[in-house]
Write an enzyme that holds these catalytic residues in place. Structure first.
Site, PDB file in Angstrom:
ATOM      1  N   TYR A   1      43.003  51.809  40.991  1.00 52.89           N
ATOM      2  CA  TYR A   1      41.854  51.072  40.488  1.00 52.89           C
ATOM      3  C   TYR A   1      40.850  52.004  39.819  1.00 52.89           C
ATOM      4  O   TYR A   1      40.389  51.760  38.692  1.00 52.89           O
ATOM      5  CB  TYR A   1      41.191  50.328  41.648  1.00 52.89           C
ATOM      6  CG  TYR A   1      40.029  49.441  41.256  1.00 52.89           C
ATOM      7  CD1 TYR A   1      40.258  48.187  40.702  1.00 52.89           C
ATOM      8  CD2 TYR A   1      38.718  49.846  41.464  1.00 52.89           C
ATOM      9  CE1 TYR A   1      39.199  47.354  40.355  1.00 52.89           C
ATOM     10  CE2 TYR A   1      37.655  49.030  41.126  1.00 52.89           C
ATOM     11  CZ  TYR A   1      37.898  47.785  40.576  1.00 52.89           C
ATOM     12  OH  TYR A   1      36.830  46.974  40.234  1.00 52.89           O
TER      13      TYR A   1
ATOM     14  N   LYS B   1      39.583  52.200  35.840  1.00 52.69           N
ATOM     15  CA  LYS B   1      38.201  51.936  35.464  1.00 52.69           C
ATOM     16  C   LYS B   1      37.581  53.130  34.738  1.00 52.69           C
ATOM     17  O   LYS B   1      36.737  52.954  33.850  1.00 52.69           O
ATOM     18  CB  LYS B   1      37.385  51.540  36.694  1.00 52.69           C
ATOM     19  CG  LYS B   1      37.816  50.197  37.297  1.00 52.69           C
ATOM     20  CD  LYS B   1      37.769  49.058  36.279  1.00 52.69           C
ATOM     21  CE  LYS B   1      38.084  47.712  36.906  1.00 52.69           C
ATOM     22  NZ  LYS B   1      37.974  46.602  35.935  1.00 52.69           N
TER      23      LYS B   1
ATOM     24  N   ASN C   1      37.572  40.790  31.413  1.00 49.00           N
ATOM     25  CA  ASN C   1      37.241  40.835  32.833  1.00 49.00           C
ATOM     26  C   ASN C   1      38.441  40.894  33.765  1.00 49.00           C
ATOM     27  O   ASN C   1      38.327  41.393  34.888  1.00 49.00           O
ATOM     28  CB  ASN C   1      36.392  39.596  33.166  1.00 49.00           C
ATOM     29  CG  ASN C   1      36.294  39.336  34.646  1.00 49.00           C
ATOM     30  OD1 ASN C   1      35.596  40.031  35.376  1.00 49.00           O
ATOM     31  ND2 ASN C   1      37.017  38.315  35.119  1.00 49.00           N
TER      32      ASN C   1
ATOM     33  N   ASP D   1      48.756  35.763  31.261  1.00 51.89           N
ATOM     34  CA  ASP D   1      48.923  37.044  31.942  1.00 51.89           C
ATOM     35  C   ASP D   1      48.535  38.110  30.925  1.00 51.89           C
ATOM     36  O   ASP D   1      49.267  38.346  29.955  1.00 51.89           O
ATOM     37  CB  ASP D   1      50.375  37.216  32.405  1.00 51.89           C
ATOM     38  CG  ASP D   1      50.616  38.539  33.121  1.00 51.89           C
ATOM     39  OD1 ASP D   1      49.750  39.435  33.059  1.00 51.89           O
ATOM     40  OD2 ASP D   1      51.689  38.696  33.731  1.00 51.89           O
ATOM     41  N   VAL D   2      47.400  38.751  31.120  1.00 53.83           N
ATOM     42  CA  VAL D   2      46.880  39.660  30.098  1.00 53.83           C
ATOM     43  C   VAL D   2      47.768  40.878  29.882  1.00 53.83           C
ATOM     44  O   VAL D   2      47.640  41.570  28.862  1.00 53.83           O
ATOM     45  CB  VAL D   2      45.436  40.118  30.418  1.00 53.83           C
ATOM     46  CG1 VAL D   2      44.472  38.939  30.402  1.00 53.83           C
ATOM     47  CG2 VAL D   2      45.373  40.891  31.735  1.00 53.83           C
TER      48      VAL D   2
END
Length: 252
Positions: free
Chosen positions: A157, A161, A88, A61-62
Site C-alpha cells: 500500500y 501511494k 479514488n 475493474d480499474v
C-alpha cells in the site's frame, strides 16, 4: 468553477468509503457523476443516497484496460464530456502481514489496483480532456497519509501511494498545455469501513496497539469538492486532511 461551467465527473471506487462520500457530495451540489466500481449494486446504493442527482453506474475493474475504456465511453455517451476524475479506487491489501510473508499475488493485486488502475483512469481522462471542447479538466488522485509516512506491515500500500505522488506530479506537468489541472488529496483516518479498526486499536510504529481518532468522511468529501470547483487556472497540488489528533505529526 461557477454554476455556468460544466460539472461532469467520474468517481472511481464510488461504491463505498471516500468514493461514495465524494460522489454523494458532488451529486447533491449539482454535478453529474459517473459512478465506477466493481459491484453494481453498491454503486446503485450510492446513487440512491442523492435522489434527483444525475448519475450513471458503470461496473468497472480499474486494473482492466478494457473496463476503463468502457467507463469513459459510457461517461461521455451519457453526459457529453468529463470535467473531473476523482481517481479514488484502491485497496490496502492483507492487513497485519509482515513483508517477508506477503504473497506476491497480494502485492500484485494492490499494485494493479492502486497504481496501474490510477494510471489507466488518468490516461483515459487525459485523452478525453485533451480532445473535448472546451479543452481541459481536472484530475484529483486519492493518495494517503501513507504517501508520506507508512504504517507497519504496509509495504504494498505504501509503495503504491508513494508512486501515486510521482504520478500526480508528472501528470500535473504534462497537463499544462491542455488546461488539465492535476492534484492529490492525502487522507488520514476518515471514518469508513476501511478504517473501522482504527477506533478499536491500530498497530503503532513502536509495536503497541492503540486506538486512534477518526474524522467524518463528509469533511473529506467537502475538501474534494472545493478542489474540484476551483477554476482551472488554480490548483490545489497537494492537500492533507486528517483527524486532528491522529498520531501522524511528531511523536504522536
Amino acid at each position: 468553477m461557477d454554476d455556468k461551467q460544466s460539472k461532469i465527473a467520474v468517481v472511481t471506487g464510488a461504491g463505498s468509503g471516500v468514493g461514495r462520500a465524494v460522489a454523494v457530495e458532488l451529486l447533491r451540489t449539482g454535478w453529474s457523476v459517473t459512478l465506477a466500481g466493481r459491484r453494481l449494486a453498491r454503486l446503485e446504493e450510492t446513487a440512491a443516497l442523492a435522489p434527483g442527482g444525475a448519475s450513471v453506474a458503470v461496473r468497472t475493474d480499474v486494473a482492466q484496460p478494457d473496463d476503463v475504456t468502457a467507463l469513459f465511453a459510457a461517461a461521455v455517451d451519457r453526459f457529453g464530456r468529463v470535467d473531473l476524475l476523482f481517481n479514488n479506487a484502491g485497496t490496502f491489501g492483507p492487513g497485519g502481514v509482515a513483508v517477508e510473508d506477503l504473497p506476491y499475488e497480494a502485492w500484485r493485486h494492490v499494485v494493479d489496483t492502486n497504481l496501474n488502475g490510477a494510471f489507466l483512469c488518468a490516461q483515459a481522462a487525459f485523452r478525453q480532456m485533451k480532445e473535448q471542447e472546451p479543452q481541459g479538466g481536472r484530475i484529483i488522485n486519492n493518495g494517503s497519509i501513507s504517501a508520506h509516512t507508512p504504517r507497519p506491515h504496509s509495504a504494498a500500500y505504501t509503495a503504491t501511494k508513494h508512486a501515486l505522488t510521482g504520478l500526480t506530479k508528472s501528470l500535473s506537468l504534462d497537463g499544462r498545455p491542455y488546461g488539465i489541472a492535476v492534484g492529490q488529496i492525502d487522507i488520514g483516518n476518515a471514518a469508513t469501513d476501511m478504517t473501522a479498526r482504527m477506533e478499536t486499536g491500530a498497530l503503532q510504529a513502536n509495536g503497541e496497539v492503540a486506538p486512534e481518532p477518526v474524522m467524518d468522511v463528509a469533511d473529506v468529501a467537502r475538501t474534494v469538492r472545493h478542489m474540484a470547483e476551483l477554476p482551472l487556472a488554480a490548483n490545489v497540488q497537494f492537500a492533507t486532511v486528517l483527524a486532528t489528533a491522529m498520531p501522524y505529526v511528531g511523536r504522536g
